[in-house]
Design a protein around this motif. Structure first.
Motif, short mmCIF file in Angstrom:
data_model
loop_
_atom_site.label_atom_id
_atom_site.label_comp_id
_atom_site.label_asym_id
_atom_site.label_seq_id
_atom_site.Cartn_x
_atom_site.Cartn_y
_atom_site.Cartn_z
N CYS A 1 -35.56 48.38 25.41
CA CYS A 1 -34.21 47.85 24.76
C CYS A 1 -33.66 46.60 25.75
CB CYS A 1 -33.34 49.01 25.27
SG CYS A 1 -33.35 50.64 24.28
N ASP A 2 -33.04 45.85 24.82
CA ASP A 2 -32.42 44.35 25.53
C ASP A 2 -31.02 44.81 26.10
OD1 ASP A 2 -34.46 43.03 24.40
OD2 ASP A 2 -33.85 43.45 22.46
N LYS B 1 -30.38 45.41 30.59
CA LYS B 1 -31.44 46.15 31.20
C LYS B 1 -32.03 45.69 32.52
CE LYS B 1 -35.73 45.21 29.68
NZ LYS B 1 -36.99 45.38 28.69
N ASP B 2 -32.30 44.23 32.50
CA ASP B 2 -32.62 43.75 33.98
C ASP B 2 -31.83 43.78 35.07
OD1 ASP B 2 -34.78 43.04 32.43
OD2 ASP B 2 -34.16 41.13 32.12
#
Length: 534
Positions: free
Chosen positions: A227-228, A244-245
């Motif tokens: 997912c983004d 996500k990051d």
């Protein structure tokens, strides 16, 4: 880097069912080619939100909703799923919606069949057109190839393993022209790890081609992988919107449940001296998509025995065959007495119970109340929850006892519902699963078989269900056979685990054995296993 154009906006979405508010002021955006993960506990409102986006009749028949849906810059309001499909929105539901006697090609092309025109149809109308099966097969194969899976276009749905049914559903949506948005509701819940990995790669390819995806799953590792961005829902609200990051599984889990989720306590019991309560010898089962050809297995009294293995190798067929849901042969001895196969009612009378992996098709009376669901089987098979008059000549249901036992399990299993009078079909998938468990507990069986008990339920509910099984095993002394595709779930819940490969028991190992050892058994490499009954 330029920001992608906006595809979808939800503004102030609210929804209630007969006064029970399930969505409260939902707002979010989705860009073109973006994959959005949607997570939350069962009952958080995820499926209701998706039903609004897809124009499901559950929404229109219960007063509609408040708020606005903006698609490609225009306000839309879908009265039916056909409206949503025409606008470029496809949805793969948590429960299958396939025609069982039709092939994968026929299901993929349903309502969009290619036809051959002829003289007769020109005169008497299009009903006399014939199907262009060659063209239909071509289009179906193109959709299947987008997924990159080995799915026969000719296979009939009723003969498919469950993973292939899921791929047929997804292929049907991919075959539609002008697809803009694909909604996937728990698509990997019934897939093996390898199949799930294939699907995640396909999702990324679709997103790169410009298709937006809303991905609902309880497998948070998959969310982090593909997912983004991630929306977290709780109690009908969006609690967090995360990149996500900039997040992790622990943070997402805490946002979902509003608390730290404790791990499942491991079983470390040794039951080597326990007597045998069930002996299965040369069992075969005729269950579509499952291979059960010659299972020999001994179950010890009071233990939790896990049954694992790869998809289609036979693990699901074992309890279904013993309980008479599919034709079976061989011999099953329970507590010194041979069980007559192919008769579910006799099995129940002998003290066996079964929670099926197919909660909607087998486990529940969807149009009945929770009270009726919990008590009905015990009432029919064991004469429980009945008042008897004239020496048993007249029997009448004991409404007070039914209400008490239902409320007991609503409280113990933390089932989210308006009351015990609510219909089973109105509950979320995870809460339906808990009702199936409550129904089995109400039978007070001597041996309970549960198949995929945590399929499609969230992390909080999963821990609760597994702990409930362990508590029931320890307090009631009930022997449990647990079938699951989740090896780690088996390792933390069971005493021993039997791995089924090619329709037979490949080996039995203590639950504390390493995952690697179990993996050897799953792929048929018995020689690599160091311990256990090989």
């Amino acid at each position: 880097m330029n920001k992608a154009p906006m595809l979808l906006q939800a503004r102030g979405i609210k929804k209630d069912f007969f006064g029970n508010v399930v969505l409260k002021d939902i707002n979010f955006t989705l860009e073109k080619g973006q994959i959005m993960g949607l997570v939350g506990e069962n009952g958080a409102g995820k499926s209701t939100l998706m039903k609004i986006l897809f124009g499901m009749k559950d929404i229109t028949e219960t007063g509609g909703y408040q708020g606005d849906i903006i698609l490609d810059g225009e306000k839309v309001h879908f009265e039916t799923p056909f409206d949503a499909l025409a606008a470029g929105i496809g949805m793969v539901h948590q429960e299958f919606s396939l025609l069982p006697d039709f092939s994968s090609t026929e299901n993929i092309q349903l309502n969009r069949e290619s036809v051959n025109y002829n003289v007769t149809s020109e005169i008497f109308g299009e009903r006399l057109n014939t199907l262009n099966k060659k063209e239909m097969r071509k289009k179906a194969v193109e959709a299947i190839n987008k997924l990159g899976v080995d799915l026969s276009p000719e296979m009939v749905v009723s003969e498919m393993p469950v993973g292939h049914k899921q791929f047929t559903e997804i292929s049907r949506e991919l075959s539609r022209e002008k697809m803009k948005l694909l909604i996937l509701d728990e698509p990997t819940a019934v897939l093996t790890e390898k199949e799930a990995e294939t699907l995640l790669k396909t999702m990324r390819k679709l997103a790169d081609s410009g298709i937006s995806i809303i991905f609902i799953t309880h497998r948070l590792g998959e969310i982090m992988e593909v997912c983004d961005k991630i929306l977290v829902m709780r109690d009908g609200c969006i609690i967090s919107e995360l990149e996500k990051d900039k997040t992790n599984v622990r943070e997402i889990t805490k946002a979902m449940v509003g608390r730290e989720v404790k791990g499942i306590s491991e079983n470390k019991r040794e039951n080597s001296d326990a007597p045998e309560i069930m002996n299965i010898s040369h069992l075969w089962v005729n269950m579509p998509g499952e291979i059960v050809r010659d299972v020999n297995l001994s179950v010890k009294k009071g233990e939790i025995l896990g049954i694992g293995g790869l998809a289609g190798q036979g693990k699901l067929g074992i309890p279904n065959g013993i309980m008479g849901l599919y034709q079976a042969g061989g011999k099953v001895i329970f507590d010194g007495k041979e069980i007559q196969l192919n008769d579910a009612k006799l099995c129940l009378k002998e003290g066996l119970a079964f929670v099926s992996e197919d909660r909607r098709g087998v486990g529940l009376l969807l149009d009945e109340s929770l009270e009726w669901n919990v008590s009905f089987t015990a009432m029919q098979a064991q004469d429980k929850y009945l008042k008897k008059y004239f020496n048993g000549l007249i029997k009448w249901r004991d409404q007070k006892a039914i209400e008490e036992v239902t409320q007991k399990y609503i409280d113990e299993l933390q089932i989210k519902c308006t009351s015990s009078k609510q219909k089973a079909k109105e509950l979320s998938g995870g809460n339906q699963q808990k009702i199936c468990l409550a129904k089995a507990f109400a039978l007070e069986p001597r041996l309970l078989m549960v198949s995929e008990p945590t399929r499609g339920i969230d992390v909080g509910a999963k821990a609760l269900v597994l702990e409930a099984l362990k508590k029931y095993n320890q307090e009631a002394g009930t022997t449990i056979i647990m079938v699951s595709s989740e090896l780690e779930e088996l390792r933390t819940t069971c005493d021993r685990i039997a791995i089924i490969t090619d329709g037979k028991v490949a080996g039995i190992l203590p639950a504390h054995t390493s995952s690697e050892e179990f993996g050897y058994l799953m792929v048929g490499a018995k020689d690599m296993v160091k311990e256990g009954e090989k």
